[in-house]
Enzyme design. Sequence first.
Site: not given
Length: 289
Positions: A58, A102, A125
């Site tokens: 990313k 994450q 996200d």
Amino acid sequence: MTDTSQAVLMNGADLARSHVDRTADRAAEFERRTGRRPCLATVLVGDDPASATYVRMKQNRCRRAGIDSRHTPLPATTSTGELIDVIRGLSADPEVHGILLQHPVPQHVDERAAFEAIDPAKDVDGVTMHSFAAMAFGLDGFDSCTPGGILRLLDAYDVDPAGRTAVVIGRSPILGRPVSALLLARDATVTTCHSRTPDLPSAVRTADIVVAAVGRPEFVRGDWIKPGAVVIDAGYNPGNVGDVAFDEAVERAGMITPVPGGVGPMTISVLLEQTVDAAFRQAGPDGTS
């Protein structure tokens, strides 16, 4: 949909590259207007090798798109409270436009509490309850990135979910449930299946669109697939294997995503797109906020 002996491969890698190029143009426009770049903050708890690899990937995509990346690594012993404090600090930082925690986090951490510490304006996200509600009601917000990537793949290949039967295998809060909501919002008739669904193969055989998000290698067999169906494999398992038995399904499907190179690249491209969206929204019309 018509019968086919060889499915069209839905190339997410090529689509994601063009998508990231467009995002880079928008990031450059943001920098021209404001004098600074969009910024994505990533947080990783522990040292899981796969998670660390995803974060590096990313970060690399951020550089290509002209997005600054700020990484916060935390030890595996980090408590829920300590993680929430870090996320709240990033949420309050005006230089940070998007936040990615994450996942998965270590088992002792309350992942949902950590997600909910993210400012909804920076939830690029799409993991908070606010984002899920926005998806479900068709309001402005941020898509969960993998479901958002799946919808963009369908659009790129001119697959209109309206009036079609869709079966989603999996009900996780960041994949199965939100992709079901997005398909429903596109006027598909959606069945969400899971470990307690009786006679799962029969349910899948009704589907014009199949989304496999169960996390089990080659779980969905080829003879489950309705001839001509669109098969979206959102799984990724060791050995570059998806949740669908690809060699079997490709002989029956009309379209199918490969693993790797299908859904995965689109997930990251949506993350970058939404980071730039967040930057523009936070800057406001005059670019000074």
